[in-house]
Design a protein around this motif. Sequence first.
Motif, PDB file in Angstrom:
ATOM      1  N   GLY A  23       0.848  -1.192   0.000  1.00 49.89           N
ATOM      2  CA  GLY A  23       0.000   0.000   0.000  1.00 49.89           C
ATOM      3  C   GLY A  23       0.881   1.239   0.000  1.00 49.89           C
ATOM      4  O   GLY A  23       2.097   1.119   0.079  1.00 49.89           O
ATOM      5  N   TYR A  24       0.315   2.384  -0.115  1.00 50.22           N
ATOM      6  CA  TYR A  24      -1.011   2.649  -0.596  1.00 50.22           C
ATOM      7  C   TYR A  24      -0.968   2.752  -2.116  1.00 50.22           C
ATOM      8  O   TYR A  24      -0.257   3.603  -2.660  1.00 50.22           O
ATOM      9  N   LEU A  25      -1.741   1.899  -2.787  1.00 54.93           N
ATOM     10  CA  LEU A  25      -1.889   2.005  -4.227  1.00 54.93           C
ATOM     11  C   LEU A  25      -2.944   3.066  -4.527  1.00 54.93           C
ATOM     12  O   LEU A  25      -4.002   3.100  -3.894  1.00 54.93           O
ATOM     13  N   GLU A  26      -2.652   3.948  -5.491  1.00 58.66           N
ATOM     14  CA  GLU A  26      -3.575   5.018  -5.852  1.00 58.66           C
ATOM     15  C   GLU A  26      -3.834   4.978  -7.356  1.00 58.66           C
ATOM     16  O   GLU A  26      -2.928   5.250  -8.149  1.00 58.66           O
ATOM     17  N   PRO A  27      -5.043   4.643  -7.768  1.00 58.32           N
ATOM     18  CA  PRO A  27      -5.346   4.686  -9.209  1.00 58.32           C
ATOM     19  C   PRO A  27      -5.058   6.051  -9.837  1.00 58.32           C
ATOM     20  O   PRO A  27      -4.753   6.131 -11.029  1.00 58.32           O
ATOM     21  N   GLU A  28      -5.153   7.108  -9.053  1.00 50.56           N
ATOM     22  CA  GLU A  28      -4.904   8.450  -9.568  1.00 50.56           C
ATOM     23  C   GLU A  28      -3.475   8.603 -10.077  1.00 50.56           C
ATOM     24  O   GLU A  28      -3.222   9.290 -11.068  1.00 50.56           O
ATOM     25  N   PHE A  29      -2.515   7.965  -9.386  1.00 56.03           N
ATOM     26  CA  PHE A  29      -1.106   8.165  -9.697  1.00 56.03           C
ATOM     27  C   PHE A  29      -0.385   6.900 -10.145  1.00 56.03           C
ATOM     28  O   PHE A  29       0.652   6.975 -10.797  1.00 56.03           O
ATOM     29  N   HIS A  30      -0.886   5.740  -9.761  1.00 55.81           N
ATOM     30  CA  HIS A  30      -0.125   4.515  -9.945  1.00 55.81           C
ATOM     31  C   HIS A  30      -0.629   3.678 -11.112  1.00 55.81           C
ATOM     32  O   HIS A  30      -1.837   3.445 -11.246  1.00 55.81           O
ATOM     33  N   THR A  31       0.313   3.216 -11.909  1.00 54.00           N
ATOM     34  CA  THR A  31       0.044   2.165 -12.873  1.00 54.00           C
ATOM     35  C   THR A  31       0.566   0.871 -12.268  1.00 54.00           C
ATOM     36  O   THR A  31       1.759   0.749 -11.984  1.00 54.00           O
ATOM     37  N   LEU A  32      -0.323  -0.072 -12.030  1.00 56.06           N
ATOM     38  CA  LEU A  32       0.054  -1.338 -11.415  1.00 56.06           C
ATOM     39  C   LEU A  32       0.355  -2.363 -12.503  1.00 56.06           C
ATOM     40  O   LEU A  32      -0.433  -2.568 -13.423  1.00 56.06           O
ATOM     41  N   GLU A  33       1.514  -2.999 -12.369  1.00 51.90           N
ATOM     42  CA  GLU A  33       1.920  -4.032 -13.318  1.00 51.90           C
ATOM     43  C   GLU A  33       2.306  -5.273 -12.526  1.00 51.90           C
ATOM     44  O   GLU A  33       3.170  -5.218 -11.643  1.00 51.90           O
ATOM     45  N   VAL A  34       1.664  -6.368 -12.816  1.00 51.22           N
ATOM     46  CA  VAL A  34       1.954  -7.641 -12.154  1.00 51.22           C
ATOM     47  C   VAL A  34       2.527  -8.583 -13.190  1.00 51.22           C
ATOM     48  O   VAL A  34       1.876  -8.884 -14.199  1.00 51.22           O
ATOM     49  N   GLY A  35       3.745  -9.044 -12.934  1.00 50.16           N
ATOM     50  CA  GLY A  35       4.426  -9.825 -13.960  1.00 50.16           C
ATOM     51  C   GLY A  35       4.666  -8.936 -15.165  1.00 50.16           C
ATOM     52  O   GLY A  35       5.295  -7.892 -15.077  1.00 50.16           O
ATOM     53  N   ASN A  36       4.116  -9.334 -16.284  1.00 48.36           N
ATOM     54  CA  ASN A  36       4.239  -8.533 -17.510  1.00 48.36           C
ATOM     55  C   ASN A  36       2.912  -7.936 -17.947  1.00 48.36           C
ATOM     56  O   ASN A  36       2.758  -7.509 -19.089  1.00 48.36           O
ATOM     57  N   THR A  37       1.935  -7.887 -17.035  1.00 49.18           N
ATOM     58  CA  THR A  37       0.608  -7.393 -17.367  1.00 49.18           C
ATOM     59  C   THR A  37       0.325  -6.067 -16.676  1.00 49.18           C
ATOM     60  O   THR A  37       0.419  -5.967 -15.445  1.00 49.18           O
ATOM     61  N   VAL A  38       0.003  -5.057 -17.447  1.00 50.10           N
ATOM     62  CA  VAL A  38      -0.432  -3.779 -16.892  1.00 50.10           C
ATOM     63  C   VAL A  38      -1.914  -3.916 -16.532  1.00 50.10           C
ATOM     64  O   VAL A  38      -2.739  -4.278 -17.382  1.00 50.10           O
ATOM     65  N   ILE A  39      -2.242  -3.651 -15.264  1.00 53.59           N
ATOM     66  CA  ILE A  39      -3.610  -3.856 -14.791  1.00 53.59           C
ATOM     67  C   ILE A  39      -4.482  -2.678 -15.217  1.00 53.59           C
ATOM     68  O   ILE A  39      -4.220  -1.531 -14.871  1.00 53.59           O
ATOM     69  N   LYS A  40      -5.540  -3.014 -15.961  1.00 51.29           N
ATOM     70  CA  LYS A  40      -6.506  -2.016 -16.413  1.00 51.29           C
ATOM     71  C   LYS A  40      -7.899  -2.415 -15.915  1.00 51.29           C
ATOM     72  O   LYS A  40      -8.091  -3.503 -15.360  1.00 51.29           O
ATOM     73  N   ALA A  41      -8.858  -1.531 -16.135  1.00 53.01           N
ATOM     74  CA  ALA A  41     -10.206  -1.786 -15.624  1.00 53.01           C
ATOM     75  C   ALA A  41     -10.783  -3.081 -16.186  1.00 53.01           C
ATOM     76  O   ALA A  41     -11.516  -3.804 -15.498  1.00 53.01           O
ATOM     77  N   GLU A  42     -10.434  -3.409 -17.414  1.00 52.70           N
ATOM     78  CA  GLU A  42     -10.997  -4.612 -18.047  1.00 52.70           C
ATOM     79  C   GLU A  42     -10.179  -5.870 -17.795  1.00 52.70           C
ATOM     80  O   GLU A  42     -10.545  -6.964 -18.243  1.00 52.70           O
ATOM     81  N   THR A  43      -9.071  -5.762 -17.058  1.00 51.98           N
ATOM     82  CA  THR A  43      -8.209  -6.925 -16.804  1.00 51.98           C
ATOM     83  C   THR A  43      -8.937  -7.938 -15.936  1.00 51.98           C
ATOM     84  O   THR A  43      -9.482  -7.601 -14.878  1.00 51.98           O
ATOM     85  N   ARG A  44      -8.928  -9.180 -16.364  1.00 50.25           N
ATOM     86  CA  ARG A  44      -9.542 -10.252 -15.592  1.00 50.25           C
ATOM     87  C   ARG A  44      -8.481 -11.034 -14.843  1.00 50.25           C
ATOM     88  O   ARG A  44      -7.328 -11.109 -15.260  1.00 50.25           O
ATOM     89  N   ALA A  45      -8.885 -11.618 -13.736  1.00 50.40           N
ATOM     90  CA  ALA A  45      -7.940 -12.333 -12.886  1.00 50.40           C
ATOM     91  C   ALA A  45      -7.415 -13.574 -13.581  1.00 50.40           C
ATOM     92  O   ALA A  45      -8.148 -14.288 -14.262  1.00 50.40           O
TER      93      ALA A  45
END
Length: 512
Positions: free
Chosen positions: A316-338
Motif C-alpha cells: 500500500g497505498y496504491l492510488e489509481p490516480e497516480f499509480h500504474t500497477l503491473e503484475v508480472g508482464n501485465t499492466v492492470i486495467k479496468a478490463e483486466t480479468r484475474a
Amino acid sequence: MDRVTEALLRVRGEDPQDQEALVGRILGYIHRVLPDPPVSRRATLRAFPPNDGVDRVSALPYALLRDIVSRLPDKDAARTAVLATRWRELWRRAPLVLVDSHFLAPAAASASTGEVARTEARRVTANVSRVLAAHPGPFRCVHLTCSYLGEFPSLLARWLQTLAVKGVQDLVLVNRPFPLALELPTALFGMPALTRLYLGLFKFPDTAGLPRTVSFPNLRELGLCSVVIFSKDMDFVLTRSPALEILCIQASLLTERLRIISRSLRCVQVVAATDLDILLAYAPHLERLIVWSVLANERSNMTIKIAPAPSLSTLGYLEPEFHTLEVGNTVIKAETRASPTTMVPTVKILGLRVRFGIGDDVKLLPAFLRCFPAVERLHIESKKTAEPTGKLNLEFWKEAGAIECIQSHIKLMMFHNFHGDQSELSFLQFILESAPMLTKLVIVYPKRTFKSMTEANSKLEPLFAAKWASTCCSLLLTEGAYAEGKEPSELQNFKRGSNFSVRDPFAFIVRA
C-alpha cells in the motif's frame, strides 16, 4: 545562508528570507523521519546516596560501568570522569553516543534558520571535531544534524574517515544547507561496521570509479531523505549491502526508477515520491512495500511493477490516480480479468487510496482488488476531489464480477476519511453484502465532518437496510482524531512501517 548564495538569490529576484523559511520547512520535514537518538539530554538523572556513604555504583563490574557510560549523552558521559578514580578513563574506553544537537544552547535549539542558527551551527561543528579527535572509539551512535557542513567541505571528509577508523555503527548525517545538495565524500564507503545509515540533503557520490571490494557488509537499515541519487548508484548500494533489511526513501530525487534487487530486504518504504517507478524485480524476503504518499503534479505517474514476491504480505497505498500497477508482464486495467499471472496471492494486508468521485479511479478498483486474492485486512482511504466526474452506484459493483478476496478472505476492513457520499456508501454496501468472512468494519470520518454523532449515524442507514453476507460482523463508526487536512503526516507513521512488531502498519487513524 552564505553571502554568495544570498547575492545569487537576489540577482534571480528571490527573497533570501523566503528561501530561509523554505529550508526550515525542509529540515523539519526530514527530522520527523529520522530515527531518534538512543539518548536524550532531557532525561533526568537522580540518585539518593545511602546513609553509610559507600559508593556501590563504582563497585559494579567494569563492563557494566562501560555500558552505563555508553548510554549517556556525550557531555554527561565525559563528566563521569570526576565521579571517582575508577570512572576517570571510562568515557574514553566506552562506546560513545555523539549527538551534535546536544551541544546547542537552549535558546538556539529551536532555531532552524537565521544568524542565531548559523552561529550555533558553527560552534556545534567545532565541538563535534573536538569530540571526534578526543575519543578513541568505537562510536556506537552518531547523529550529526546541526552542523554547517557546506561551509567546511573538507571537514566532512575528515569526519567520515575518523568515524570509519573508530568503528561507527549507527550514523545519521544531515546537511545544513546551503548548498542544498552537498556531494558526499566517497569516504562514506569505508565504514564496514555500519548497521544503520540515514542521510539528508546530500548528493550521493558517483559510484562508477569505486573499487569492486567496496561494500556495507553489516548495514541493516538505510534511509535517504531528500537525497539526489542516480538509479545506477542506488543499484550499487543494494548490490553491496548483503545484510540490508530496511530501505526508507523520503522525497529523494531518484532518476529513472527504483529497482529492487536484494536477497535480504524485508521492508521498502517511500514517502513523498514523484515520478518514481518502483520495480520489484527480485526480493525473495521482502515482506512490506509501502508508498505512503505521492508528491502530486500534473505529470505524476508511477509504475509499480511486482515480479514474483514469495514473502510480500503488506502492500500500500496504491492510488489509481497516480499509480500504474503491473503484475508480472501485465499492466492492470479496468478490463483486466484475474489469472494466475496477474495475481499476488501472498499479500494479506492491502492499502488503497481512491477518489470515489472520479469514475476512472473507481473502475480500476475491482481490477486492483482481483490482483490480491488472499487479502485479509483491507484499508481504503477515500480522497475528496473538487470536480467529481461520476458517481458509481451499487449496480456497478454488482456487475463488476467476482472478487475473490472479498468473497473468501477479508476479515477486517477499515474505511478512512468517510464523508457520507453516495459513491462511498455504494462500495460499503457491496462489501457488506459480499464478504461472508468479514468480522469487523471500521468507518472513520475526519473530525468535524459531521455536526454530531447522530448526523454521522444517519449517513449509515442504507447499510443497515442491506442484507449482510456475514452473520458475525460488527460495524464501528468513529470520529478520527484529526480534522480533514490536519491528519498526522505520513511521516509520523513512517517508523511504524519498518517496525515488524506492528502487525498492521496502516491501522493508525482510530483513536485508542
